[in-house]
Design a protein around this motif. Sequence first.
Motif: not given
Length: 274
Positions: A53-61, A152-166
Amino acid sequence: MSERLAVRKTYKLFIGGKFPRSESGRSYLVQESNVALASRKDARDAVLAARAAVKGWSGATAYNRGQILYRVAEMLEGRRDQFVGLGLTVAEVDEAIDRWVWYAGWADKVAQVYGGANPVAGPYFNLSASEPTGVVGVVAPADSALLGLVSVIAPAIVTGNTVVVLAAEELPLAAVTLAEVLATSDLPGGVVNILTGRAAETAPWLASHLDVNAIDLTGVTDPTLAVELEQAAAGNLKRVLRPAATPVDWTADPGLARITAFLETKTVWHPKGV
């Protein structure tokens, strides 16, 4: 008319936008509900989904990512009563909704705050731009079932990262219910993957996984385990966000530290010409 038997809900994992059972077939009981007990194979599957999912998510505006985070807030607003029914306070649910909105607003502003033109001697443009780190493993906090989780989820993904959360072992129901919110929002599958179970059992696989670029140890309360995870993360020079030395006040202004923790800075030189 015979008395109807209630249907007990089975809380599954959230991987790649879907809700699979743990491949191990194991589960544990929380608030009279069965919760999946994630295995090493589940962690590997979640990392694969996050990487895809990294390519599509980080590539989004950035603007589009902000819209999607705001959509999550909208969906969560519509399910407030469901989260309150899990034992959360109305105040925590409302603060979690507001936290999504807050980070959504930063989506298209972070690059301006942490990037720009640098003054240099010579006929050059020198530009710095922030980029996402990639796949981030997150151990969710055990003291805040929803607000801490969102924080902890929102700040990681807002810039285009993807996460695996335990998810926190004792507080997994809010995490998997949040997954249901994410699945019905516009968030692409694989951007957020949520595993339930024991951090001591699953976190080492994330910390040592060579396709995980960073790890957030916020929810690790055992100092010995924190050191072991940090040592495992050194295998591919992961960025590591260590557990806070003092308890985190999740209701406080979050600031931008959790956003910048998982950003890389690229600097480009370009001649000005004549």
